[in-house]
Design a protein around this motif. Structure first.
Motif, PDB file in Angstrom:
ATOM      1  N   PHE A 133       0.754  -1.128   0.135  1.00  0.00           N
ATOM      2  CA  PHE A 133       0.055  -0.072   0.196  1.00  0.00           C
ATOM      3  C   PHE A 133       1.087   1.193  -0.134  1.00  0.00           C
ATOM      4  O   PHE A 133       0.290   2.310   0.308  1.00  0.00           O
ATOM      5  CB  PHE A 133      -0.936   0.012   1.112  1.00  0.00           C
ATOM      6  CG  PHE A 133      -2.059  -1.045   1.157  1.00  0.00           C
ATOM      7  CD1 PHE A 133      -3.270  -0.460   0.326  1.00  0.00           C
ATOM      8  CD2 PHE A 133      -1.979  -2.129   1.669  1.00  0.00           C
ATOM      9  CE1 PHE A 133      -4.258  -1.408   0.201  1.00  0.00           C
ATOM     10  CE2 PHE A 133      -2.961  -3.051   1.585  1.00  0.00           C
ATOM     11  CZ  PHE A 133      -4.442  -2.737   0.781  1.00  0.00           C
ATOM     12  N   ARG A 136      -0.377   4.388  -1.038  1.00  0.00           N
ATOM     13  CA  ARG A 136      -1.795   4.403  -1.656  1.00  0.00           C
ATOM     14  C   ARG A 136      -2.488   3.828  -0.305  1.00  0.00           C
ATOM     15  O   ARG A 136      -3.361   2.851  -0.275  1.00  0.00           O
ATOM     16  CB  ARG A 136      -1.994   3.472  -2.782  1.00  0.00           C
ATOM     17  CG  ARG A 136      -1.739   4.099  -4.075  1.00  0.00           C
ATOM     18  CD  ARG A 136      -2.098   2.882  -5.087  1.00  0.00           C
ATOM     19  NE  ARG A 136      -0.949   2.223  -5.308  1.00  0.00           N
ATOM     20  CZ  ARG A 136      -0.536   2.078  -6.661  1.00  0.00           C
ATOM     21  NH1 ARG A 136      -1.085   2.506  -7.806  1.00  0.00           N
ATOM     22  NH2 ARG A 136       0.545   1.235  -6.921  1.00  0.00           N
ATOM     23  N   GLU A 137      -2.012   4.128   1.014  1.00  0.00           N
ATOM     24  CA  GLU A 137      -2.357   3.811   2.281  1.00  0.00           C
ATOM     25  C   GLU A 137      -3.922   3.834   2.268  1.00  0.00           C
ATOM     26  O   GLU A 137      -4.546   4.825   1.711  1.00  0.00           O
ATOM     27  CB  GLU A 137      -1.804   4.476   3.318  1.00  0.00           C
ATOM     28  CG  GLU A 137      -0.355   4.360   3.369  1.00  0.00           C
ATOM     29  CD  GLU A 137       0.452   5.168   2.566  1.00  0.00           C
ATOM     30  OE1 GLU A 137      -0.167   5.913   1.875  1.00  0.00           O
ATOM     31  OE2 GLU A 137       1.619   4.814   2.388  1.00  0.00           O
ATOM     32  N   ILE A 138      -4.479   2.949   2.942  1.00  0.00           N
ATOM     33  CA  ILE A 138      -5.999   3.047   3.620  1.00  0.00           C
ATOM     34  C   ILE A 138      -6.003   4.007   4.955  1.00  0.00           C
ATOM     35  O   ILE A 138      -5.148   3.169   5.800  1.00  0.00           O
ATOM     36  CB  ILE A 138      -6.624   1.633   3.429  1.00  0.00           C
ATOM     37  CG1 ILE A 138      -6.429   0.722   2.396  1.00  0.00           C
ATOM     38  CG2 ILE A 138      -8.114   1.699   4.122  1.00  0.00           C
ATOM     39  CD1 ILE A 138      -6.746  -0.711   2.413  1.00  0.00           C
ATOM     40  N   MET A 155      -5.611  -3.009   5.856  1.00  0.00           N
ATOM     41  CA  MET A 155      -4.252  -3.003   4.917  1.00  0.00           C
ATOM     42  C   MET A 155      -3.943  -4.395   4.834  1.00  0.00           C
ATOM     43  O   MET A 155      -3.857  -5.138   3.930  1.00  0.00           O
ATOM     44  CB  MET A 155      -3.408  -2.079   5.396  1.00  0.00           C
ATOM     45  CG  MET A 155      -3.675  -0.667   4.562  1.00  0.00           C
ATOM     46  SD  MET A 155      -2.762   0.661   5.418  1.00  0.00           S
ATOM     47  CE  MET A 155      -0.840   0.166   5.100  1.00  0.00           C
ATOM     48  N   LYS A 158      -6.339  -6.820   3.346  1.00  0.00           N
ATOM     49  CA  LYS A 158      -6.480  -6.703   1.754  1.00  0.00           C
ATOM     50  C   LYS A 158      -5.345  -7.405   1.170  1.00  0.00           C
ATOM     51  O   LYS A 158      -5.219  -7.943   0.042  1.00  0.00           O
ATOM     52  CB  LYS A 158      -6.660  -5.498   1.348  1.00  0.00           C
ATOM     53  CG  LYS A 158      -8.170  -4.959   1.477  1.00  0.00           C
ATOM     54  CD  LYS A 158      -8.541  -3.797   0.485  1.00  0.00           C
ATOM     55  CE  LYS A 158     -10.222  -3.528   0.940  1.00  0.00           C
ATOM     56  NZ  LYS A 158     -10.324  -2.558   0.064  1.00  0.00           N
ATOM     57  N   ARG A 192       2.343  -6.555  -5.569  1.00  0.00           N
ATOM     58  CA  ARG A 192       1.923  -5.143  -5.403  1.00  0.00           C
ATOM     59  C   ARG A 192       1.456  -4.518  -6.994  1.00  0.00           C
ATOM     60  O   ARG A 192       0.577  -3.824  -7.044  1.00  0.00           O
ATOM     61  CB  ARG A 192       3.248  -4.655  -4.916  1.00  0.00           C
ATOM     62  CG  ARG A 192       2.902  -2.955  -5.120  1.00  0.00           C
ATOM     63  CD  ARG A 192       4.120  -2.162  -4.169  1.00  0.00           C
ATOM     64  NE  ARG A 192       5.372  -2.164  -4.920  1.00  0.00           N
ATOM     65  CZ  ARG A 192       6.425  -1.660  -4.340  1.00  0.00           C
ATOM     66  NH1 ARG A 192       6.509  -1.140  -3.221  1.00  0.00           N
ATOM     67  NH2 ARG A 192       7.515  -1.842  -4.986  1.00  0.00           N
ATOM     68  N   TRP A 196      -2.384  -3.303  -8.479  1.00  0.00           N
ATOM     69  CA  TRP A 196      -2.724  -2.181  -8.917  1.00  0.00           C
ATOM     70  C   TRP A 196      -2.868  -1.915 -10.330  1.00  0.00           C
ATOM     71  O   TRP A 196      -3.760  -1.033 -10.951  1.00  0.00           O
ATOM     72  CB  TRP A 196      -1.747  -0.976  -8.276  1.00  0.00           C
ATOM     73  CG  TRP A 196      -1.692  -1.115  -6.705  1.00  0.00           C
ATOM     74  CD1 TRP A 196      -0.594  -1.512  -6.018  1.00  0.00           C
ATOM     75  CD2 TRP A 196      -2.806  -0.689  -5.908  1.00  0.00           C
ATOM     76  NE1 TRP A 196      -0.908  -1.398  -4.595  1.00  0.00           N
ATOM     77  CE2 TRP A 196      -2.253  -0.890  -4.585  1.00  0.00           C
ATOM     78  CE3 TRP A 196      -3.909  -0.271  -5.858  1.00  0.00           C
ATOM     79  CZ2 TRP A 196      -3.099  -0.377  -3.428  1.00  0.00           C
ATOM     80  CZ3 TRP A 196      -4.646   0.161  -5.021  1.00  0.00           C
ATOM     81  CH2 TRP A 196      -4.279  -0.019  -3.544  1.00  0.00           C
TER      82      TRP A 196
END
Lengths: 298, 349
Positions: A133, A136-138, A155, A158, A192, A196
């Motif tokens: 992440f 693109r962190e949650i 995170m 997921k 990763r 995405w």
């Protein structure tokens, strides 16, 4: 195609018969599709050195294209142009037929283009979820999120899901990446990018540091990505690997595309010939150049 | 990784029930961050306490003495928290002691100009010292990111500049004029028997640990120290983040400056030359890697007790206090050596 460059491949519109003959069209219908990514006439100089001299690359949805070439042929420069790390001096990039500019890595990501770098670009002191992440962190919902608090639970869940569905075996997702094996790190980097990427996955020498079993695992990952409809551009010196997993092979030599071959019928003889310049293909950018033709020429 | 760690974090793995995985995951991550050299800091600390305590229990283990150790450690701790963030990015800030002095000087000038003992004057002093420290920190950040100086050189330059600037502003003579209310309040006040300055350090430690461990800011701080190129390619605004980290370190030096004024009721322009080293030692002892990527604010808090206990204990034992500097130097070299060996073994796997 607004710029009539000599390296212009098939027009994006009507998709003539020639396009279909370029590759084996792995999933049938994609043969008629607009290229998901198309580079033409790309020029890039570093001082006196011309790394790319009108390079071209065509990638159709859901196919695996291997970009091969000898050292200095311009493979890495091409990848850097696509991933927004460097800017070309001239040339055109089209995504789904639309001209685009890719000024930085974030722009490439927004276009659904993800890159697995040769050095993997992982932060070794972070755990796999944090790496997945990165950038693109949650965030936590509500006020805490606005204050910058991460939703680590989401995170991690997921990340488990993403790595699990790709078959990347990570026993302890809370351990630092540095404690993991080379194959696991590769899996995290690929996982990763796959997570995405929704158009194109670029892989720069994905098997360079791997053993036999791990290499096979990367191959399986590539097949899984392709079956999800995402195109893969593969840079590799490992020709047996390329022959096993690529639907098509495009050969770069001295900064230009010199051959486009079908993975099913390409031989190491004509790939090596194109890489070294021993074999010349009259117009590599001609989409009518089929593998059969090239074999006749040789 | 010992088996213990893995067992601890296992429940967080496959996404089990409710809030427990979150907490245990966060705890496991925090534990992992602190492990290793943090336990070293604790061991060293306990050994020192045991030695000094056993040798001179009547002098060492008194409430008064322990309180003065805690007050001393608290000032190191505030500086060392900022140092922890900077060193976690793989940088270093040598300027903290000078920035402390400079900020204190500016703070006293403002408070003297306003005059009086009222809360407004005290508040203005706090804001001034914090803003001055912040400004020096931003300058450090700009030198490191925009001028691309190595952190060691950039902060060596500001160490000299801020130290000299403080002497210029004061003509080399300590300023009086710290409000008495500040000295009697923050300087000598206590709550539940614990000095305000220690409470402040505890509060800042907790806040720092939360920021480094649980927020995006902390994750980026660790990422930059771990692999700056990975951070860049992931779209992290590396330069902006580094400026923020150095600014945070300067801000904390500003807060430490205010505490310093309250403790000594003067600007101490001749002192604090060793503060940067003490903060670095506290940080490294606490488990933050000199090579970046790994940091622990809680470990730093433990680590900052060590130089304080050392100097206090050596005096009580009857040795010259200067031995503390010798001991601190030896400890620093030893801990960094261990860190270095650990790192190399890790990368050779």
């Amino acid at each position: 195609m607004s710029t009539p460059s000599p390296a212009d491949p098939a027009p994006t519109g009507p998709a003539p018969a020639g396009t279909a003959s370029v590759g084996p069209a792995p999933h049938g219908a994609t043969a008629l599709a607009t290229p998901v990514l198309e580079l033409s006439g790309i020029v890039k100089s570093y001082g006196q050195v011309q790394a790319l001299r009108g390079a071209a690359l065509t990638v159709y949805p859901g196919e695996v294209v291997a970009l091969v070439g000898d050292n200095g042929a311009g493979k890495s420069t091409t990848i850097k142009v696509i991933s927004g790390v460097i800017q070309p001096d001239a040339g055109e990039i089209r995504v789904d037929g639309r001209p685009v500019t890719i000024p930085d890595p974030i722009a490439a990501r927004r276009l659904g283009i993800e890159t697995v770098y040769q050095d993997l670009a992982l932060a070794p002191d972070l755990d796999p979820a944090e790496n997945l992440f990165l950038g693109r962190e949650i965030m936590r919902p509500g006020l805490l999120g606005k204050l910058g608090f991460l939703d680590r639970k989401a995170m991690r869940a997921k990340a488990d899901e993403a790595f699990g569905s790709l078959g990347v075996g990570i026993q302890d997702t809370a351990a630092q990446v540095v404690t993991m094996s080379g194959g696991q790190r590769q899996g995290i980097a690929v996982g990763r990018a796959v997570n995405w990427a929704d158009r194109v996955l670029l892989m720069d020498e994905p098997t360079a540091a791997l053993g036999v079993v791990q290499t096979e695992r990367v191959g399986q990952l590539i097949q899984r990505v392709r079956s999800s409809g995402v195109a893969v551009v593969l840079i590799s010196h490992n020709l047996p690997f390329v022959f096993e997993y690529a639907d098509r092979i495009e050969v770069l030599r001295l900064g230009q595309r010199v051959a486009r071959l079908s993975g099913a019928t390409a031989t190491s003889e004509n790939v090596l010939g194109a890489m070294t310049g021993a074999l010349t293909f009259e117009d590599a950018s001609d989409p009518a150049l089929t593998p059969a033709d090239s074999e006749e020429q040789s | 990784m010992t088996p213990g760690t893995e067992v601890k974090s296992a429940p967080a793995g496959p996404g089990e029930d409710g809030p427990r995985p979150l907490r245990s995951a966060a705890l496991a991550a925090a534990w992992r961050n602190m492990k290793g050299t943090r336990s070293l800091a604790l061991v060293v600390l306990l050994v020192l306490l045991a030695v000094f305590g056993a040798a001179y229990p009547d002098n060492f283990l008194t409430a008064y003495n322990l309180r003065s150790v805690a007050i001393e450690a608290a000032s190191y701790c505030v500086l060392a928290i900022g140092m922890t963030f900077v060193m976690t990015t793989g940088g270093i800030d040598l300027s903290v002691g000078s920035v402390l002095i400079f900020s204190g000087v500016v703070g006293v000038k403002v408070m003297s100009a306003l005059g009086g003992e009222g809360p407004l004057t005290l508040f203005a002093g706090l804001v001034t010292t914090m803003a001055t420290g912040l400004a020096w920190g931003v300058l450090n950040g700009l030198l490191v990111t925009k001028a691309k100086l190595p952190p060691l050189i950039a902060t060596l330059a500001t160490l000299s500049a801020a130290g000299g600037g403080a002497l210029v502003l004061t003509n080399g003579l300590d300023l009086r004029g710290v409000p008495d209310s500040l000295v009697s309040g923050l300087g000598f006040g206590r709550f539940l028997g614990i000095p305000y300055t220690v409470w402040l350090a505890i509060g800042l430690t907790i806040a720092g640990a939360i920021v480094l461990g649980l927020t995006r800011f902390g994750t980026y701080t660790r990422t930059i120290g771990s692999n700056v190129e990975a951070a860049r390619r992931a779209g992290v605004a590396v330069d902006r983040h580094l400026i923020k980290v150095y600014a945070l370190c300067g801000l904390l030096a500003g807060i430490a400056a205010y505490v310093n004024l309250a403790r000594f009721s003067t600007t101490t322009v001749g002192g604090h030359t060793g503060d940067n080293l003490q903060a670095i030692v506290a940080t490294v002892l606490g488990g933050t890697s000199l090579f970046g990527g790994v940091g622990s604010v809680l470990g730093t808090a433990f680590g900052s007790l060590i130089p304080a206990v050392l100097s206090n204990g050596l005096v009580i034992i009857g040795l010259q206090p200067f031995w503390q500097q010798v001991a601190v130097g030896a400890v620093l070299a030893g801990v960094v050596y261990v860190d270095h060996v650990n790192r190399r073994r890790r990368t050779l796997r």
